[in-house]
Design a protein around this motif. Structure first.
Motif, PDB file in Angstrom:
ATOM      1  N   TRP A 133       0.850  -1.192   0.000  1.00 31.89           N
ATOM      2  CA  TRP A 133       0.000   0.000   0.000  1.00 31.89           C
ATOM      3  C   TRP A 133       0.882   1.236   0.000  1.00 31.89           C
ATOM      4  O   TRP A 133       1.979   1.221   0.583  1.00 31.89           O
ATOM      5  CB  TRP A 133      -0.901   0.027   1.233  1.00 31.89           C
ATOM      6  N   PRO A 134       0.433   2.327  -0.627  1.00 26.13           N
ATOM      7  CA  PRO A 134       1.205   3.576  -0.539  1.00 26.13           C
ATOM      8  C   PRO A 134       1.421   3.929   0.935  1.00 26.13           C
ATOM      9  O   PRO A 134       0.493   3.855   1.745  1.00 26.13           O
ATOM     10  CB  PRO A 134       0.303   4.602  -1.229  1.00 26.13           C
ATOM     11  N   SER A 135       2.661   4.297   1.259  1.00 29.21           N
ATOM     12  CA  SER A 135       3.013   4.610   2.647  1.00 29.21           C
ATOM     13  C   SER A 135       3.712   5.955   2.730  1.00 29.21           C
ATOM     14  O   SER A 135       4.512   6.303   1.860  1.00 29.21           O
ATOM     15  CB  SER A 135       3.923   3.523   3.221  1.00 29.21           C
ATOM     16  N   PHE A 136       3.422   6.674   3.787  1.00 30.49           N
ATOM     17  CA  PHE A 136       3.961   8.013   4.017  1.00 30.49           C
ATOM     18  C   PHE A 136       4.435   8.089   5.462  1.00 30.49           C
ATOM     19  O   PHE A 136       3.866   7.449   6.341  1.00 30.49           O
ATOM     20  CB  PHE A 136       2.874   9.074   3.777  1.00 30.49           C
ATOM     21  N   ASP A 137       5.482   8.899   5.708  1.00 30.81           N
ATOM     22  CA  ASP A 137       5.956   9.021   7.082  1.00 30.81           C
ATOM     23  C   ASP A 137       5.290  10.162   7.836  1.00 30.81           C
ATOM     24  O   ASP A 137       5.495  10.317   9.029  1.00 30.81           O
ATOM     25  CB  ASP A 137       7.483   9.132   7.137  1.00 30.81           C
ATOM     26  N   ARG A 138       4.465  10.955   7.143  1.00 30.35           N
ATOM     27  CA  ARG A 138       3.693  12.012   7.804  1.00 30.35           C
ATOM     28  C   ARG A 138       2.560  12.469   6.910  1.00 30.35           C
ATOM     29  O   ARG A 138       2.597  12.272   5.704  1.00 30.35           O
ATOM     30  CB  ARG A 138       4.580  13.186   8.187  1.00 30.35           C
ATOM     31  N   GLU A 139       1.559  13.065   7.516  1.00 32.58           N
ATOM     32  CA  GLU A 139       0.394  13.601   6.819  1.00 32.58           C
ATOM     33  C   GLU A 139       0.531  15.118   6.695  1.00 32.58           C
ATOM     34  O   GLU A 139       1.419  15.706   7.303  1.00 32.58           O
ATOM     35  CB  GLU A 139      -0.885  13.246   7.586  1.00 32.58           C
ATOM     36  N   ILE A 140      -0.351  15.721   5.925  1.00 37.24           N
ATOM     37  CA  ILE A 140      -0.449  17.177   5.925  1.00 37.24           C
ATOM     38  C   ILE A 140      -1.268  17.527   7.162  1.00 37.24           C
ATOM     39  O   ILE A 140      -2.446  17.172   7.265  1.00 37.24           O
ATOM     40  CB  ILE A 140      -1.100  17.711   4.625  1.00 37.24           C
ATOM     41  N   GLU A 141      -0.613  18.168   8.103  1.00 36.39           N
ATOM     42  CA  GLU A 141      -1.203  18.405   9.412  1.00 36.39           C
ATOM     43  C   GLU A 141      -2.560  19.103   9.335  1.00 36.39           C
ATOM     44  O   GLU A 141      -2.730  20.063   8.590  1.00 36.39           O
ATOM     45  CB  GLU A 141      -0.241  19.242  10.264  1.00 36.39           C
ATOM     46  N   GLY A 142      -3.505  18.560  10.078  1.00 36.37           N
ATOM     47  CA  GLY A 142      -4.845  19.118  10.153  1.00 36.37           C
ATOM     48  C   GLY A 142      -5.824  18.548   9.147  1.00 36.37           C
ATOM     49  O   GLY A 142      -7.031  18.730   9.277  1.00 36.37           O
ATOM     50  N   ASN A 143      -5.320  17.835   8.128  1.00 32.49           N
ATOM     51  CA  ASN A 143      -6.196  17.307   7.079  1.00 32.49           C
ATOM     52  C   ASN A 143      -6.528  15.834   7.244  1.00 32.49           C
ATOM     53  O   ASN A 143      -7.364  15.302   6.522  1.00 32.49           O
ATOM     54  CB  ASN A 143      -5.585  17.551   5.702  1.00 32.49           C
ATOM     55  N   VAL A 144      -5.850  15.177   8.176  1.00 31.81           N
ATOM     56  CA  VAL A 144      -6.105  13.770   8.471  1.00 31.81           C
ATOM     57  C   VAL A 144      -6.529  13.672   9.929  1.00 31.81           C
ATOM     58  O   VAL A 144      -5.911  14.285  10.799  1.00 31.81           O
ATOM     59  CB  VAL A 144      -4.845  12.906   8.213  1.00 31.81           C
TER      60      VAL A 144
END
Length: 163
Positions: free
Chosen positions: A98-109
């Motif tokens: 699965w696509p994986s990210f080490d951080r989100e765009i803060e406040g949007n998740v």
């Protein structure tokens, strides 16, 4: 003795209710989010798989996402409402499918607790429309955040950076 053991075993088995028997979790009421639509509207706007993942909290099969191997620069947005969720520079190959990210765009998740498979996991959803995205785990890259946001690719659209 054997008959009693058989009856006891059958009683225990018939009394067990596995987590796989639970219905798929419904997303919170749409009125709790800035983007609010009826179930009928969501069904009309999303593909079957997008609807199943985003609105019914399902999981797509591993290694099926077109975004898994995407290496372009840009932003991953919610497939339900186009809210920016993840940046390409925070994407990494976790090997999980699965696509994986080490951080989100803060406040949007936004986050919630999920017990669907028998233990506590942190579920991620779009903070704007409530669409289910995936889960976050503490086994990501140690040299950055240590987090692995394991996201259903079908829950995302990709917007390339403009040149």
């Amino acid at each position: 003795m054997g008959k009693k053991l058989l009856i006891l075993t059958l009683t225990i088995i018939s009394g067990c209710k596995g987590f796989s028997q639970k219905e798929i979790k419904e997303i919170k009421k749409d009125t709790d989010y800035a983007v609010s639509k009826t179930d009928k509207e969501w069904r009309a706007e999303l593909t079957d798989m997008e609807y199943y993942v985003l609105r019914k909290a399902a999981t797509e099969n591993a290694f099926t996402s077109d975004l898994l191997d995407n290496k372009e620069k840009g932003t991953y947005v919610c497939a339900g409402c186009a809210t920016p969720l993840f940046k390409s520079e925070h994407k990494f190959n976790s090997g999980t499918g699965w696509p994986s990210f080490d951080r989100e765009i803060e406040g949007n998740v936004a986050y919630d607790v999920d017990y669907k498979i028998g233990y506590e996991r942190t579920e991620e959803h779009c903070a704007t429309c409530g669409g289910h995205l995936g889960h976050v785990f503490n086994d990501g890259p140690r040299n950055t955040t240590g987090k692995r946001h394991c996201i259903n690719g079908v829950a995302l659209d990709f917007v390339p950076d403009s040149n």
